[in-house]
Scaffold this motif. Sequence first.
Motif, mmCIF file in Angstrom:
data_model
loop_
_atom_site.group_PDB
_atom_site.id
_atom_site.type_symbol
_atom_site.label_atom_id
_atom_site.label_comp_id
_atom_site.label_asym_id
_atom_site.label_seq_id
_atom_site.Cartn_x
_atom_site.Cartn_y
_atom_site.Cartn_z
ATOM 1 N N VAL A 57 44.373 36.514 39.654
ATOM 2 C CA VAL A 57 42.939 36.816 39.575
ATOM 3 C C VAL A 57 42.510 36.978 38.120
ATOM 4 O O VAL A 57 41.458 36.467 37.714
ATOM 5 C CB VAL A 57 42.584 38.065 40.406
ATOM 6 N N VAL A 58 43.311 37.651 37.321
ATOM 7 C CA VAL A 58 42.978 37.832 35.900
ATOM 8 C C VAL A 58 42.898 36.471 35.190
ATOM 9 O O VAL A 58 41.984 36.230 34.398
ATOM 10 C CB VAL A 58 44.000 38.765 35.210
ATOM 11 N N ILE A 59 43.816 35.574 35.494
ATOM 12 C CA ILE A 59 43.793 34.237 34.880
ATOM 13 C C ILE A 59 42.532 33.488 35.289
ATOM 14 O O ILE A 59 41.854 32.886 34.452
ATOM 15 C CB ILE A 59 45.064 33.451 35.244
ATOM 16 N N GLU A 60 42.211 33.519 36.585
ATOM 17 C CA GLU A 60 40.998 32.829 37.050
ATOM 18 C C GLU A 60 39.752 33.422 36.415
ATOM 19 O O GLU A 60 38.831 32.697 36.037
ATOM 20 C CB GLU A 60 40.904 32.864 38.571
ATOM 21 N N LEU A 61 39.700 34.737 36.307
ATOM 22 C CA LEU A 61 38.558 35.380 35.655
ATOM 23 C C LEU A 61 38.476 34.997 34.185
ATOM 24 O O LEU A 61 37.391 34.838 33.638
ATOM 25 C CB LEU A 61 38.644 36.899 35.813
ATOM 26 N N GLY A 62 39.628 34.844 33.542
ATOM 27 C CA GLY A 62 39.657 34.436 32.140
ATOM 28 C C GLY A 62 39.108 33.036 31.936
ATOM 29 O O GLY A 62 38.602 32.711 30.862
ATOM 30 N N ASN A 63 39.205 32.202 32.963
ATOM 31 C CA ASN A 63 38.687 30.833 32.892
ATOM 32 C C ASN A 63 37.226 30.740 33.340
ATOM 33 O O ASN A 63 36.644 29.667 33.291
ATOM 34 C CB ASN A 63 39.538 29.905 33.767
ATOM 35 N N ASP A 64 36.663 31.847 33.779
ATOM 36 C CA ASP A 64 35.290 31.870 34.283
ATOM 37 C C ASP A 64 34.325 32.015 33.110
ATOM 38 O O ASP A 64 34.176 33.085 32.533
ATOM 39 C CB ASP A 64 35.118 33.036 35.268
ATOM 40 N N THR A 65 33.668 30.939 32.771
ATOM 41 C CA THR A 65 32.789 30.933 31.596
ATOM 42 C C THR A 65 31.472 31.681 31.828
ATOM 43 O O THR A 65 30.718 31.893 30.884
ATOM 44 C CB THR A 65 32.473 29.486 31.164
ATOM 45 N N SER A 66 31.212 32.095 33.062
ATOM 46 C CA SER A 66 29.975 32.833 33.320
ATOM 47 C C SER A 66 30.104 34.313 32.984
ATOM 48 O O SER A 66 29.105 35.028 32.957
ATOM 49 C CB SER A 66 29.545 32.667 34.778
ATOM 50 N N LEU A 67 31.317 34.772 32.722
ATOM 51 C CA LEU A 67 31.538 36.176 32.355
ATOM 52 C C LEU A 67 31.495 36.345 30.847
ATOM 53 O O LEU A 67 32.057 35.537 30.109
ATOM 54 C CB LEU A 67 32.908 36.660 32.846
ATOM 55 N N THR A 68 30.843 37.411 30.401
ATOM 56 C CA THR A 68 30.894 37.744 28.981
ATOM 57 C C THR A 68 32.262 38.362 28.685
ATOM 58 O O THR A 68 32.997 38.737 29.608
ATOM 59 C CB THR A 68 29.798 38.759 28.613
ATOM 60 N N ASP A 69 32.577 38.503 27.426
ATOM 61 C CA ASP A 69 33.843 39.145 27.055
ATOM 62 C C ASP A 69 33.914 40.570 27.590
ATOM 63 O O ASP A 69 34.957 41.005 28.072
ATOM 64 C CB ASP A 69 34.036 39.145 25.534
ATOM 65 N N ASP A 70 32.803 41.291 27.505
ATOM 66 C CA ASP A 70 32.773 42.671 28.013
ATOM 67 C C ASP A 70 32.970 42.710 29.527
ATOM 68 O O ASP A 70 33.693 43.566 30.036
ATOM 69 C CB ASP A 70 31.443 43.350 27.660
ATOM 70 N N GLN A 71 32.338 41.799 30.243
ATOM 71 C CA GLN A 71 32.509 41.754 31.700
ATOM 72 C C GLN A 71 33.950 41.407 32.064
ATOM 73 O O GLN A 71 34.516 41.992 32.988
ATOM 74 C CB GLN A 71 31.550 40.731 32.317
ATOM 75 N N TYR A 72 34.516 40.449 31.348
ATOM 76 C CA TYR A 72 35.911 40.079 31.598
ATOM 77 C C TYR A 72 36.817 41.290 31.380
ATOM 78 O O TYR A 72 37.682 41.592 32.203
ATOM 79 C CB TYR A 72 36.343 38.911 30.713
ATOM 80 N N GLN A 73 36.615 41.986 30.282
ATOM 81 C CA GLN A 73 37.433 43.161 29.973
ATOM 82 C C GLN A 73 37.279 44.230 31.053
ATOM 83 O O GLN A 73 38.249 44.861 31.464
ATOM 84 C CB GLN A 73 37.086 43.732 28.601
#
Length: 102
Positions: A57-73
């Motif tokens: 899930v973390v890898i997929e979220l890391g590839n999700d360009t719709s998330l900002t860096d803060d949202q990803y974190q």
Amino acid sequence: MLEETILNHLMSNEQYARKVAPYLQLEYFEDNTNRKMFEHISEYLNKYNTVPTKEAVVIELGNDTSLTDDQYQQTVETIDRFQPDEKTSLDWLTEKTEEWCQ
């Protein structure tokens, strides 16, 4: 809190995931980061027919360009807190999930 509990169990309890995932929808999740986590968990469940690992899930979220860096974190920090919880009653959790969906 309930949204995160649902997400945690979708990633750690295959019986629960199979029972409730088909009925959950993105719009049920109020928090955008929880919505994104659910989106990727759901895609994984549908594609591989099993619960995803935290790493997947973390890898997929890391590839999700719709998330900002803060949202990803924020999503990574939330997922890091997730722990398998075998003590929670499946019946209780299913009931609470159904109430939440309504």
